[in-house]
Write a protein that holds these residues in place. Structure first.
Motif, mmCIF file in Angstrom:
data_model
loop_
_atom_site.group_PDB
_atom_site.id
_atom_site.type_symbol
_atom_site.label_atom_id
_atom_site.label_comp_id
_atom_site.label_asym_id
_atom_site.label_seq_id
_atom_site.Cartn_x
_atom_site.Cartn_y
_atom_site.Cartn_z
ATOM 1 N N SER A 1 0.759 -1.260 -0.014
ATOM 2 C CA SER A 1 0.195 0.014 0.091
ATOM 3 C C SER A 1 0.734 1.139 -0.051
ATOM 4 C CB SER A 1 -0.909 0.001 1.211
ATOM 5 O OG SER A 1 -1.827 -0.919 1.252
ATOM 6 N N PHE A 2 1.989 1.247 0.717
ATOM 7 C CA PHE A 2 2.592 2.538 1.107
ATOM 8 C C PHE A 2 4.073 2.500 0.401
ATOM 9 C CE2 PHE A 2 -0.556 2.217 4.284
ATOM 10 C CZ PHE A 2 -1.338 3.325 4.153
ATOM 11 N N GLY A 3 4.437 1.218 0.315
ATOM 12 C CA GLY A 3 6.091 1.365 -0.139
ATOM 13 C C GLY A 3 6.456 2.110 -1.193
ATOM 14 N N ALA A 4 5.858 2.398 -2.323
ATOM 15 C CA ALA A 4 6.348 3.043 -3.430
ATOM 16 C C ALA A 4 6.144 4.674 -3.170
ATOM 17 C CB ALA A 4 5.463 3.007 -4.678
ATOM 18 N N SER A 5 5.210 5.464 -2.346
ATOM 19 C CA SER A 5 5.291 6.749 -1.920
ATOM 20 C C SER A 5 6.538 6.724 -0.633
ATOM 21 C CB SER A 5 3.814 6.897 -1.594
ATOM 22 O OG SER A 5 3.297 6.446 -0.547
ATOM 23 N N LEU A 6 6.534 5.912 0.204
ATOM 24 C CA LEU A 6 7.651 5.914 1.293
ATOM 25 C C LEU A 6 8.790 5.978 0.418
ATOM 26 C CD1 LEU A 6 6.261 3.645 3.755
ATOM 27 C CD2 LEU A 6 6.109 5.981 3.967
ATOM 28 N N TYR A 7 9.308 5.111 -0.508
ATOM 29 C CA TYR A 7 10.155 5.153 -1.144
ATOM 30 C C TYR A 7 10.818 6.509 -1.837
ATOM 31 C CZ TYR A 7 14.005 4.434 -4.858
ATOM 32 O OH TYR A 7 15.054 4.474 -5.583
ATOM 33 N N MET B 1 14.318 13.251 0.141
ATOM 34 C CA MET B 1 15.105 13.735 1.217
ATOM 35 C C MET B 1 16.703 13.574 1.145
ATOM 36 S SD MET B 1 12.907 13.296 4.711
ATOM 37 C CE MET B 1 12.199 11.865 4.497
ATOM 38 N N LEU B 2 16.756 12.042 0.571
ATOM 39 C CA LEU B 2 18.331 11.579 0.600
ATOM 40 C C LEU B 2 18.994 11.820 -0.700
ATOM 41 C CD1 LEU B 2 17.731 8.357 2.558
ATOM 42 C CD2 LEU B 2 18.566 10.494 3.566
ATOM 43 N N ALA B 3 18.323 12.146 -1.773
ATOM 44 C CA ALA B 3 18.734 12.014 -3.102
ATOM 45 C C ALA B 3 19.894 10.988 -3.386
ATOM 46 C CB ALA B 3 19.533 13.523 -3.360
ATOM 47 N N SER B 4 19.578 9.929 -2.794
ATOM 48 C CA SER B 4 20.383 8.547 -3.199
ATOM 49 C C SER B 4 19.373 7.293 -3.190
ATOM 50 C CB SER B 4 21.367 8.480 -2.107
ATOM 51 O OG SER B 4 21.881 7.072 -2.255
ATOM 52 N N ARG B 5 19.324 6.848 -4.419
ATOM 53 C CA ARG B 5 18.309 5.496 -4.293
ATOM 54 C C ARG B 5 18.763 4.334 -3.410
ATOM 55 N NH1 ARG B 5 17.995 4.731 -11.019
ATOM 56 N NH2 ARG B 5 16.767 6.611 -11.374
ATOM 57 N N GLU B 6 20.156 4.124 -3.387
ATOM 58 C CA GLU B 6 20.823 3.094 -2.288
ATOM 59 C C GLU B 6 20.200 3.515 -0.923
ATOM 60 O OE1 GLU B 6 22.524 4.619 -4.419
ATOM 61 O OE2 GLU B 6 22.704 2.859 -5.929
ATOM 62 N N ALA B 7 20.318 4.526 -0.595
ATOM 63 C CA ALA B 7 19.993 5.193 0.790
ATOM 64 C C ALA B 7 18.521 5.166 1.024
ATOM 65 C CB ALA B 7 20.700 6.672 0.972
ATOM 66 N N ALA C 1 8.304 7.567 10.508
ATOM 67 C CA ALA C 1 9.193 6.536 10.744
ATOM 68 C C ALA C 1 10.431 6.772 9.602
ATOM 69 C CB ALA C 1 8.928 5.209 10.781
ATOM 70 N N VAL C 2 10.017 6.935 8.447
ATOM 71 C CA VAL C 2 10.897 6.963 7.305
ATOM 72 C C VAL C 2 11.571 8.576 7.493
ATOM 73 C CG1 VAL C 2 11.011 7.396 4.760
ATOM 74 C CG2 VAL C 2 9.599 5.743 5.537
ATOM 75 N N ARG C 3 11.081 9.671 7.839
ATOM 76 C CA ARG C 3 11.701 10.758 8.062
ATOM 77 C C ARG C 3 12.774 10.642 9.036
ATOM 78 N NH1 ARG C 3 8.004 14.407 10.879
ATOM 79 N NH2 ARG C 3 9.217 13.569 12.718
ATOM 80 N N ASN C 4 12.427 10.188 10.247
ATOM 81 C CA ASN C 4 13.221 9.910 11.316
ATOM 82 C C ASN C 4 14.311 8.905 10.972
ATOM 83 O OD1 ASN C 4 11.551 11.460 13.054
ATOM 84 N ND2 ASN C 4 10.612 9.496 13.904
ATOM 85 N N ALA C 5 14.168 8.231 10.203
ATOM 86 C CA ALA C 5 15.366 7.235 9.523
ATOM 87 C C ALA C 5 16.177 7.969 8.675
ATOM 88 C CB ALA C 5 14.794 5.901 9.027
ATOM 89 N N CYS C 6 15.626 8.769 7.958
ATOM 90 C CA CYS C 6 16.344 9.520 6.852
ATOM 91 C C CYS C 6 17.350 10.726 7.606
ATOM 92 C CB CYS C 6 15.489 10.518 6.127
ATOM 93 S SG CYS C 6 14.862 9.399 4.909
ATOM 94 N N TYR C 7 16.751 11.238 8.793
ATOM 95 C CA TYR C 7 17.478 11.995 9.527
ATOM 96 C C TYR C 7 18.801 11.330 10.498
ATOM 97 C CZ TYR C 7 14.397 15.876 8.433
ATOM 98 O OH TYR C 7 13.516 16.688 7.813
#
Length: 70
Positions: free
Chosen positions: A16-22, A28-34, A64-70
């Protein structure tokens, strides 16, 4: 994997949410791998916590994604 099992619920949330979360992580990260690593980290943590009955899963996962990115 039977419905109601944590793995099934995590798969449903990812579908449901994987693509939009990616895309959110990629923005935020400008890196596909990250971005891929962050999404994996968030879903692994979700499974480890067995916290799959969420009132607002999209909001929880975006935070959770935002926090993990930071």
């Amino acid at each position: 994997m039977a419905p109601g099992e944590p793995e099934h619920e995590a798969a449903r949330l990812y579908d449901s949410f994987g693509a939009s979360l990616y895309r959110y992580a990629l923005m935020m990260l400008a890196s596909r791998e990250a971005a891929e690593d962050v999404i994996q980290q968030v879903f692994v943590a979700l499974l480890q916590q067995r916290r799959l009955r969420l009132d607002d899963p999209e909001r929880y996962l975006r935070r959770a994604v935002r926090n993990a990115c930071y």
